[in-house]
Design a protein around this motif. Structure first.
Motif, PDB file in Angstrom:
ATOM      1  N   ASN A 169      -4.196  -4.974  -6.082  1.00 43.69           N
ATOM      2  CA  ASN A 169      -4.867  -5.093  -4.796  1.00 43.69           C
ATOM      3  C   ASN A 169      -3.959  -5.925  -3.889  1.00 43.69           C
ATOM      4  OD1 ASN A 169      -6.630  -5.803  -2.610  1.00 43.69           O
ATOM      5  ND2 ASN A 169      -8.388  -5.463  -3.954  1.00 43.69           N
TER       6      ASN A 169
ATOM      7  N   ASP B  25       0.081  -0.495  -5.192  1.00 43.99           N
ATOM      8  CA  ASP B  25      -1.026   0.241  -4.591  1.00 43.99           C
ATOM      9  C   ASP B  25      -2.247   0.066  -5.494  1.00 43.99           C
ATOM     10  OD1 ASP B  25      -1.092   2.638  -2.289  1.00 43.99           O
ATOM     11  OD2 ASP B  25      -2.746   2.700  -3.710  1.00 43.99           O
ATOM     12  N   LEU B  26      -3.422   0.052  -4.873  1.00 41.73           N
ATOM     13  CA  LEU B  26      -4.649  -0.067  -5.659  1.00 41.73           C
ATOM     14  C   LEU B  26      -4.870   1.172  -6.523  1.00 41.73           C
ATOM     15  CD1 LEU B  26      -7.047  -1.915  -6.235  1.00 41.73           C
ATOM     16  CD2 LEU B  26      -8.257  -0.834  -4.321  1.00 41.73           C
ATOM     17  N   PHE B  27      -4.374   2.319  -6.020  1.00 43.59           N
ATOM     18  CA  PHE B  27      -4.461   3.577  -6.765  1.00 43.59           C
ATOM     19  C   PHE B  27      -3.074   4.210  -6.819  1.00 43.59           C
ATOM     20  CE2 PHE B  27      -8.529   2.926  -4.545  1.00 43.59           C
ATOM     21  CZ  PHE B  27      -9.375   2.821  -5.643  1.00 43.59           C
TER      22      PHE B  27
ATOM     23  N   GLN C 218       0.164   6.386  -7.209  1.00 44.73           N
ATOM     24  CA  GLN C 218       0.348   7.834  -7.223  1.00 44.73           C
ATOM     25  C   GLN C 218       1.539   8.258  -8.075  1.00 44.73           C
ATOM     26  OE1 GLN C 218      -1.846   9.976  -5.308  1.00 44.73           O
ATOM     27  NE2 GLN C 218      -2.958   8.033  -5.284  1.00 44.73           N
TER      28      GLN C 218
ATOM     29  N   SER D 196       1.167   4.086  -1.723  1.00 43.44           N
ATOM     30  CA  SER D 196       0.628   5.445  -1.828  1.00 43.44           C
ATOM     31  C   SER D 196       1.697   6.398  -2.358  1.00 43.44           C
ATOM     32  CB  SER D 196       0.089   5.909  -0.476  1.00 43.44           C
ATOM     33  OG  SER D 196      -0.551   7.164  -0.589  1.00 43.44           O
TER      34      SER D 196
ATOM     35  N   THR E  66       0.870  -1.188   0.000  1.00 43.39           N
ATOM     36  CA  THR E  66       0.000   0.000   0.000  1.00 43.39           C
ATOM     37  C   THR E  66       0.904   1.236   0.000  1.00 43.39           C
ATOM     38  OG1 THR E  66      -0.151  -0.317   2.398  1.00 43.39           O
ATOM     39  CG2 THR E  66      -2.039  -1.021   1.084  1.00 43.39           C
TER      40      THR E  66
ATOM     41  N   LYS F 281       0.014  -1.115 -10.112  1.00 47.14           N
ATOM     42  CA  LYS F 281      -1.356  -1.265  -9.644  1.00 47.14           C
ATOM     43  C   LYS F 281      -1.632  -2.707  -9.243  1.00 47.14           C
ATOM     44  CE  LYS F 281      -6.204  -0.569 -11.061  1.00 47.14           C
ATOM     45  NZ  LYS F 281      -6.553   0.291  -9.913  1.00 47.14           N
TER      46      LYS F 281
END
Length: 244
Positions: free
Chosen positions: A107, A95-97, A99, A77, A75, A105
Motif C-alpha cells: 500500500n 502496487d496494491l494489486f 500486475q 500498475s 502505484t 505488493k
C-alpha cells in the motif's frame, strides 16, 4: 521647461510626441516582421509549458526541469508511464494489486523502504470514490477506486504524503498526479487539498502541470449536468523542505 515660453513649450511637446510615435511604430513593425515572428516561435518551442495533451511530454519535462530519474513508483500498475515512452522505468515498483512479477505488493501509505533512501517518487493514485454496500458504482469508479467517500480518499492521500516524506531524501521530489471530481453533487478540489496538506507535512509546492483531455468517459448520472465536465488533471511537483 519653466524657462520656456508658452509657444516654445508647445513646440517641444510636439517634437517629443512625434518621436514617441515613430519609436512605437518602429517597435510594432519589428514585432510583426517575419524574422521576429520566427524568433518568437522558435523560443516558444524551447520553453517547457504548464499544459499538454500528452502525459508523456509532461513527465519528461518534469524529469528534465526538476527531478531527474524516477526511482520509485508507488502505484505502478502495468507501467504505462514507461512502456514505449522513452521514460526509464524506476528501480522500485510497488502496487496494491501487482500486475507483474517485477512489481512488489504494498500500500502506498506503507512502503517497505528505509527513511531518506529515495530521490524521486511517482504517485498516480485513484481520484474517485463511490463504493457503496461493498460494491463500486459506475464504470470509472469500478476501474480506479474502492473508497466509499472522498474524505476517505483524502485521508489516504495524507497518509501517503506522510510516508513519502519519510522515505524521500532531503530535497527529494514527489510527482503527484491528481484530478478534481464531483461526488454527491459537490465539488471536491483534490489538488487544493493535496497542496495544502503537502505544505503542512513539509513539502514545497514547486510546480504544477496540467494534462488536457480530448475526451472523457461519461458516467451514468451525467444526464442532468450541474457542473462543468472536467477535461484536465494535474501533475504536482512537490519538494522536501523539512525533515522530521
Amino acid at each position: 521647461s519653466r524657462f520656456l515660453g508658452g509657444t516654445s513649450r508647445i513646440l517641444v511637446t510636439g517634437i517629443i510626441l512625434r518621436i514617441s510615435q515613430r519609436l512605437l511604430a518602429a517597435k510594432t513593425s519589428l514585432s510583426r516582421s517575419p524574422a521576429s515572428i520566427l524568433y518568437i516561435t522558435k523560443m516558444q518551442g524551447n520553453i517547457i509549458k504548464t499544459i499538454s495533451f500528452e502525459q508523456e511530454e509532461i513527465i519528461k519535462n518534469i524529469i528534465s526541469l526538476h527531478t531527474g530519474k524516477i526511482e520509485l513508483d508507488a502505484t505502478y500498475s502495468k507501467g504505462n508511464f514507461y512502456n514505449k515512452t522513452g521514460i526509464e522505468k524506476p528501480s522500485h515498483k510497488f502496487d496494491l494489486f501487482p500486475q507483474s512479477k517485477e512489481v512488489k505488493k504494498a500500500n502506498a501509505n506503507k512502503i517497505p523502504l528505509a527513511a531518506s533512501s529515495i530521490s524521486c517518487i511517482m504517485f498516480d493514485p485513484p481520484f474517485l470514490a463511490g463504493n457503496t454496500n461493498g460494491k463500486n458504482t459506475g464504470k470509472m469508479i469500478s476501474r480506479f477506486t474502492g473508497f466509499k467517500y472522498i474524505p476517505d480518499l483524502w485521508k489516504w492521500y495524507t497518509e501517503c504524503l506522510t510516508e513519502f516524506h519519510r522515505i524521500l531524501k532531503p530535497k527529494g521530489h514527489l510527482i503527484f498526479k491528481c484530478q478534481d471530481t464531483v461526488s454527491s453533487g459537490k465539488q471536491w478540489f483534490s489538488h487544493n487539498y493535496i497542496m495544502n496538506e503537502a505544505e503542512k507535512i513539509g513539502y514545497y509546492n514547486k510546480d504544477i502541470f496540467i494534462l488536457l483531455a480530448k475526451s472523457r468517459l461519461i458516467g451514468h448520472n451525467h444526464s442532468i449536468q450541474k457542473h462543468a465536465r472536467k477535461f484536465h488533471s494535474y501533475f504536482l511537483v512537490l519538494k522536501i523542505t523539512l525533515i522530521s
